[in-house]
Design an enzyme around this catalytic site. Structure first.
Site, PDB file in Angstrom:
ATOM      1  CB  CYS A   2     -31.206 -18.868  75.857  1.00  0.00           C
ATOM      2  SG  CYS A   2     -32.349 -20.200  76.237  1.00  0.00           S
ATOM      3  NE  ARG A  27     -26.485 -15.855  77.560  1.00  0.00           N
ATOM      4  CZ  ARG A  27     -26.561 -14.997  78.573  1.00  0.00           C
ATOM      5  NH1 ARG A  27     -25.453 -14.499  79.074  1.00  0.00           N
ATOM      6  NH2 ARG A  27     -27.707 -14.620  79.063  1.00  0.00           N
ATOM      7  CD1 TRP A  77     -29.284 -24.821  80.476  1.00  0.00           C
ATOM      8  CD2 TRP A  77     -31.201 -23.914  81.215  1.00  0.00           C
ATOM      9  NE1 TRP A  77     -29.531 -25.316  81.741  1.00  0.00           N
ATOM     10  CE2 TRP A  77     -30.695 -24.773  82.216  1.00  0.00           C
ATOM     11  CE3 TRP A  77     -32.386 -23.234  81.470  1.00  0.00           C
ATOM     12  CZ2 TRP A  77     -31.337 -24.976  83.436  1.00  0.00           C
ATOM     13  CZ3 TRP A  77     -33.033 -23.442  82.684  1.00  0.00           C
ATOM     14  CH2 TRP A  77     -32.499 -24.300  83.651  1.00  0.00           C
ATOM     15  CG  ASN A 102     -31.785 -15.295  77.422  1.00  0.00           C
ATOM     16  OD1 ASN A 102     -32.115 -16.235  78.128  1.00  0.00           O
ATOM     17  ND2 ASN A 102     -30.878 -14.410  77.800  1.00  0.00           N
ATOM     18  N   GLY A 103     -35.289 -16.062  77.843  1.00  0.00           N
ATOM     19  CA  GLY A 103     -36.193 -15.635  78.909  1.00  0.00           C
ATOM     20  C   GLY A 103     -37.390 -16.560  78.960  1.00  0.00           C
ATOM     21  CD  GLU A 487     -17.547 -22.932  95.165  1.00  0.00           C
ATOM     22  OE1 GLU A 487     -18.742 -22.835  95.436  1.00  0.00           O
ATOM     23  OE2 GLU A 487     -17.109 -22.826  93.997  1.00  0.00           O
ATOM     24  CE  LYS A 491     -17.442 -25.049  91.138  1.00  0.00           C
ATOM     25  NZ  LYS A 491     -17.804 -23.811  91.722  1.00  0.00           N
ATOM     26  CD  GLU A 494     -21.336 -26.137  89.349  1.00  0.00           C
ATOM     27  OE1 GLU A 494     -20.237 -25.844  89.848  1.00  0.00           O
ATOM     28  OE2 GLU A 494     -21.980 -25.366  88.636  1.00  0.00           O
ATOM     29  CG  HIS A 510     -25.961 -33.337 116.001  1.00  0.00           C
ATOM     30  ND1 HIS A 510     -26.360 -33.588 117.290  1.00  0.00           N
ATOM     31  CD2 HIS A 510     -24.906 -32.493 116.101  1.00  0.00           C
ATOM     32  CE1 HIS A 510     -25.604 -32.908 118.133  1.00  0.00           C
ATOM     33  NE2 HIS A 510     -24.706 -32.236 117.431  1.00  0.00           N
ATOM     34  CE  LYS A 610     -19.402 -18.668  84.395  1.00  0.00           C
ATOM     35  NZ  LYS A 610     -18.739 -19.428  85.466  1.00  0.00           N
TER      36      LYS A 610
HETATM   37  O1  M6R Z   1     -23.563 -15.356  88.022  1.00  0.00           O
HETATM   38  P1  M6R Z   1     -23.870 -15.752  89.433  1.00  0.00           P
HETATM   39  O2  M6R Z   1     -22.675 -15.682  90.318  1.00  0.00           O
HETATM   40  O3  M6R Z   1     -25.025 -14.992  89.998  1.00  0.00           O
HETATM   41  O4  M6R Z   1     -24.295 -17.269  89.346  1.00  0.00           O
HETATM   42  C1  M6R Z   1     -24.792 -17.949  90.467  1.00  0.00           C
HETATM   43  C2  M6R Z   1     -24.809 -19.436  90.255  1.00  0.00           C
HETATM   44  O5  M6R Z   1     -25.654 -19.780  89.207  1.00  0.00           O
HETATM   45  C3  M6R Z   1     -23.399 -19.974  89.967  1.00  0.00           C
HETATM   46  O6  M6R Z   1     -22.516 -19.640  90.981  1.00  0.00           O
HETATM   47  C4  M6R Z   1     -23.420 -21.497  89.811  1.00  0.00           C
HETATM   48  O7  M6R Z   1     -23.742 -22.091  91.037  1.00  0.00           O
HETATM   49  C5  M6R Z   1     -22.080 -21.986  89.282  1.00  0.00           C
HETATM   50  N1  M6R Z   1     -22.298 -22.903  88.215  1.00  0.00           N
HETATM   51  C6  M6R Z   1     -21.248 -22.657  90.313  1.00  0.00           C
HETATM   52  O8  M6R Z   1     -20.075 -23.193  89.823  1.00  0.00           O
END
Ligand code: M6R
Length: 615
Positions: A2, A27, A77, A102-103, A487, A491, A494, A510, A610
């Site tokens: 948010c 956000r 969000w 926001n929260g 990672e 990616k 996501e 395994h 984000k």
């Molecule tokens: O701001 P942060 O690094 O604490 O965020 C952590 C995760 O929310 C963030 O890395 C998320 O997994 C990303 N969207 C990955 O691309």
């Protein structure tokens, strides 16, 4: 999670509200809305489901007639209640109070039941609406808007960043924060609020960063701030060094693409003033770093998502190079179990935003468990909850990262962790001058090596076509490359919505090998290291089960010699520190190009935001 923007000025505020929302869309983007106080102090509100663009279209359809000098806006969000118009912010109580939030208000059911008995009705399914009603109710017994907010807030448990306006107090915005970020922009012709400085750069570079529990009364020419206990406080005004252009797309199609290509510069910026010609400056971690590091006997890293993956790489480095025991755990688990935290632990939080709720809470939990630990946060955000809570701070200097999928924040976190590894190794006297020089040389070569890896984009783009009809993919690596495989899988998930998993290559037999068939692409990372021959055997096992394999290799790994594999040389002769950073690049490019082929919204993938500032 948010985004909030608001302002009180001597001009129309609507354009700034929309511009601010566009900068805050990273956000959350399930719905958006804005409200202004129009001429006769009447609320004029517009809300739309989906992206901010829909709100802009909505306003155009109303001939852009919503105008006023004071207003607040929100991009959502969704947590409580689906993304619908009724659930979109701003919310209104009794035509007297309107707010954006926001929260999460955790005790909203209890508050709602009480408010129903007092005659309030509810237009939404959100937890937020109770805040508006609580303030309206408090206004009956308080003589100012700020005292009403101070009273109402006492009944909330949970987190909030709030922007509040009232038709009865048309000259002011009240801002309040607890657990969610909020800044005040100090302007010439007015004053503003936002979840992030980026939303306000077109009107000011001067910011006040509210602290936990602060409540501020913001008028066109005056800002008054009270702390959690109601004391009048003076918070410093800081000048932002962000430039408006830094948050523009420039010649790129997407922020993620821009941020992938910005990595050489982001790494240069992260290294600047932190290394000399041949050594790492321990003081880069803070004045007390040397004293703290000489005391520590183990390291605990806590993070989420991409930042967690960076932590996993660091575990290998810290144990292998700095010879210090290291544990890594996701924050959402750590905060709710009862971990043992030994004295002399360096507790490290990794976070791009510095605001991830789980990470912040895990740090608070750790401090409660053992107050003798030392804390370090590695973050891209100087003014964040994590920096306020930590003994040592290391800023990644990646610059603003707008794409929801982290790219440059990951590689700059790795660079920061490499500097930390070297610093600890030096202080513990387990690395010598020659080893330190090699690490520094490797780090200095990174921008050039990344540029070389980026040259493989055309080939990676061709490979991406193979994923058009695929539903799953498997990423394999050994050692630090397992974390890089994780990672890569994150990616792909996501931004292309393809199910992807990462496995240490030796673990495949395994169980997961049962998944392998011609429809399961397998992506492997093959650096030229001590595990290469083992990895090659694992790759043979996969190949003989009919998988389509893509291998990103070190030229000297000679995976090329194995048949029926698409092998792309990325680099040659890298060290333990440089290799994981460089092998990240092709995986970022692969997921980016698969997402383009799948026509997803690369920078704003579905269901994500984000900065995850709620649980
Ligand atoms: O701001 P942060 O690094 O604490 O965020 C952590 C995760 O929310 C963030 O890395 C998320 O997994 C990303 N969207 C990955 O691309």
């Amino acid at each position: 999670m948010c985004g909030i923007v608001g302002g009180v000025t001597n001009k129309d505020i609507t354009t700034l509200l929309l511009e601010g929302l566009n900068h805050l869309e990273y956000r959350g983007y399930d719905s958006s809305g804005l409200i202004v106080l129009s001429k006769n102090n009447i609320f004029d509100r517009a809300r739309s489901v989906g992206k901010v663009k829909n709100l802009e279209d909505n306003l155009k359809a109303r001939d852009n007639k919503i105008k006023g000098n004071i207003g607040i806006a929100h991009t959502r969000w969704a947590t409580h209640g689906e993304p619908t118009i009724n659930n979109a912010h701003p919310h209104i109580s009794m035509n007297s109070v309107s707010l954006v939030h926001n929260g999460i208000i955790e005790n909203y059911v209890e508050l709602k039941n009480d408010q129903l008995t007092k005659g309030y009705t509810f237009a939404s399914e959100t937890d937020t609406e109770v805040i508006a009603h609580a303030i309206d109710f408090a206004m009956k017994s308080c003589s100012t808007l700020i005292s009403s907010v101070q009273l109402a807030i006492k009944s909330f448990s949970g987190s909030y960043g709030l922007g509040i306006i009232s038709s009865k107090y048309p000259d002011q915005i009240i801002a309040a924060r607890k657990g969610s970020p909020l800044v005040i922009g100090v302007g010439v012709n007015g004053n503003y609020i936002a979840s992030d400085q980026m939303a306000l750069l077109s009107v000011t570079k001067e910011f006040i960063f509210l602290e936990e529990g602060d409540i501020a009364e913001i008028k066109i020419d005056k800002i008054t701030i009270y702390d959690l206990d109601g004391n009048l406080v003076d918070r410093p005004i800081k000048t932002s060094n962000l430039k408006p252009g830094q948050t523009d797309l420039g010649n790129y199609d997407h922020f993620m693409q821009k941020e992938i290509f910005e990595q050489p510069q982001a790494i240069r910026d992260t290294l600047e003033s932190r290394i000399t010609n041949d050594s790492v400056l321990i003081s880069a971690f803070g004045d007390k770093a040397e004293e703290i590091v000489s005391r520590i006997k183990q390291v605990q890293i806590i993070a989420c998502g991409t930042s967690y993956n960076a932590g996993l790489v660091a575990k290998y480095w810290l144990e292998d190079i700095a010879k210090i025991p290291c544990n890594v755990e996701v924050a959402s688990e750590y905060r709710y179990r009862h971990p043992i935290l030994l004295n002399n632990t360096l507790f490290i939080t990794l976070s791009q935003s510095g605001e991830t709720a789980d990470t912040v809470e895990a740090l608070k939990t750790a401090k409660k468990i053992n107050n003798n630990i030392s804390t370090l946060c590695i973050t891209n955000s100087a003014e964040s909850s994590l920096t306020r809570l930590s003994d040592l701070i290391f800023l990644t200097h990646a610059g603003p990262e707008i794409g929801v999928a982290s790219t440059k924040s990951f590689t700059t976190q790795l660079v920061s962790l490499a500097l930390l590894t070297c610093s600890i190794g030096k202080i513990k006297q387990v690395i010598n001058k020659k080893q330190e020089r090699e690490i520094v040389d490797g780090l200095k070569r990174l921008p050039g090596l990344i540029n070389e890896a980026l040259l493989q984009e055309t080939q990676i783009k061709k490979l991406a076509i193979r994923f058009k009809t695929k539903n799953s993919a498997l990423f394999l690596g050994r050692g630090t490359m397992h974390a890089i495989a994780m990672e890569g899988a994150l990616k792909l998930k996501e931004i292309s919505y393809i199910h992807a998993e990462a496995y240490p290559a030796g673990e495949l037999k395994h169980g997961p090998i049962a998944l392998i068939d011609k429809d399961m692409p397998v992506i492997a990372i093959a650096p030229n290291d001590e595990l290469l021959e083992k990895l090659k055997s694992n790759l043979q096992e996969v190949k003989s089960r009919g998988s389509q394999m893509i291998v990103f290799e070190d030229e000297n790994s000679k995976v090329q010699e194995l048949e029926a594999m698409e092998v792309i040389p990325i680099t040659s002769n890298l060290g333990r520190i440089t290799a994981p950073i460089i092998f990240t690049i092709p995986l970022q490019l692969l997921s980016y190009h698969v997402a383009l082929i799948k026509e997803t919204d690369v920078d704003k993938p579905r269901n994500l935001a984000k900065s995850v500032t709620v649980e």
